[in-house]
Design an enzyme around this catalytic site. Structure first.
Site, PDB file in Angstrom:
ATOM      1  CD  GLU A 275      -2.712   1.044   2.612  1.00  0.00           C
ATOM      2  OE1 GLU A 275      -3.834   1.576   2.614  1.00  0.00           O
ATOM      3  OE2 GLU A 275      -2.233   0.453   3.604  1.00  0.00           O
TER       4      GLU A 275
ATOM      5  CE  LYS B 275      -7.794   0.448   3.806  1.00  0.00           C
ATOM      6  NZ  LYS B 275      -6.741   1.272   4.462  1.00  0.00           N
TER       7      LYS B 275
ATOM      8  CB  CYS C 165      -4.153  -1.902   4.418  1.00  0.00           C
ATOM      9  SG  CYS C 165      -3.206  -1.525   5.915  1.00  0.00           S
TER      10      CYS C 165
END
Length: 313
Positions: free
Chosen positions: A69, A141, A182
């Site tokens: 990321e 995300k 993440c």
């Protein structure tokens, strides 16, 4: 520079599968790599690091290299990421597409600062590029990091980031890939959707975990996602590849590191010897390994359907 080789949801979300419009031949085994780096607030410096790691991975025979990321930029000051955010056809991503094409390698670029719907927001976008330099798929995300880390800082990712709604898988020469980023790692239902509903074979988890949360949960969460989804091999399991930011980016931000490649039994098959160094780890995915795991523990057959849980609130 380090190098390591090991051989061995809810209905409110949309679903996207990317394909080139032609079948992709897959070998019985394929070599993949995961990168670890310490990004800074300099696009050119980060690109040079990525370029070096791409060449290392290609020389090692990897067909896919996964970056962490924020691979292209980590800001020192609040608002810097918004200022450098670009569309996917901008010069930053064009440069990375050229890297993939020149080295004939697939790239997983997790956590790219894609320009949002207004000047106050960006998208934390996982971009998958094939070995011809084409963008195969993108995932924004879904779970944003709005967290008061115990003993650490307070984060409010939603203050400048738009959350995505799409569950994304993409077919590749390395199997069917499930794209995440993440903080998504803490939500097992997303990975179960990718695996059991959308036939993902390899789960990609580019990340920049904090030092505090990384020490406490990083490896545990990754191995849990691999075990519960039996992730490694098509069509019944998945491998987990977790590329991580590592070390001190600036005076205010530090990432845990510890880039890992984990097989469907939860065994770590790729890991850098130094969790804070810059480098790659490489592992060979054996697409026959999963057969014995799946035959002995047929989790997909034993799972209760959604209807069962709706009848037993």
């Amino acid at each position: 520079m380090n190098f390591c080789l090991n051989t061995q949801l809810s209905t409110r979300y949309n679903f996207t599968v990317a394909s080139a419009g032609k079948s992709i031949a897959m070998a019985n085994s394929v070599r993949v790599a995961a990168a670890q780096m310490t990004s800074v607030n300099n696009l050119a410096v980060n690109f040079a690091t990525c370029s070096r790691l791409v060449k290392e991975a290609a020389s090692a025979g990897a067909k896919l290299l996964c970056f962490p990321e924020n691979f292209s930029f980590v800001g020192d000051l609040q608002g810097e990421s918004l200022k450098i955010a670009e569309t996917l056809d901008g010069p930053i991503m064009t440069g990375y597409r050229s890297l993939a094409r020149e080295s004939n390698i697939w790239l997983s670029l997790g956590g790219f600062q894609e320009k949002g719907s207004d000047d106050a927001h960006l998208r934390n976008t996982h971009v998958l590029i094939d070995d011809n330099g084409n963008i195969r798929s993108t995932y924004s995300k879904m779970h944003l990091f709005d967290v008061d880390v115990p003993g650490g800082a307070v984060y409010k990712e939603s203050s400048f980031t738009e959350a995505g709604n799409d569950i994304v898988v993409a077919d590749s020469a390395c199997g069917r890939l499930g794209l995440t980023v993440c903080y998504d790692l803490r939500f097992p239902e997303l990975y179960q959707q990718l695996r059991f509903n959308h036939d993902a074979q390899v789960l990609l988890v580019p990340a920049a975990f904090t030092t505090v949360t990384g020490q406490a949960h990083w490896e545990i969460l990754l191995r849990a996602r691999a075990i519960e989804t039996q992730c490694y091999v098509w069509p019944s399991s998945v491998l987990v590849i977790a590329a991580a930011q590592a070390g001190k980016h600036n005076e205010k931000r530090e990432s845990y590191g510890d880039t890992l490649i984990i097989d469907p039994w939860g065994t770590i098959v790729g890991r850098l010897s130094d969790r804070t160094s810059t480098g790659i780890t490489v592992a060979d995915i054996d697409f026959s390994l999963i057969d014995s795991v799946q035959a002995k523990m047929p989790v997909s057959k034993h799972r209760k359907p959604a209807e069962f849980w709706n009848q037993h609130p």
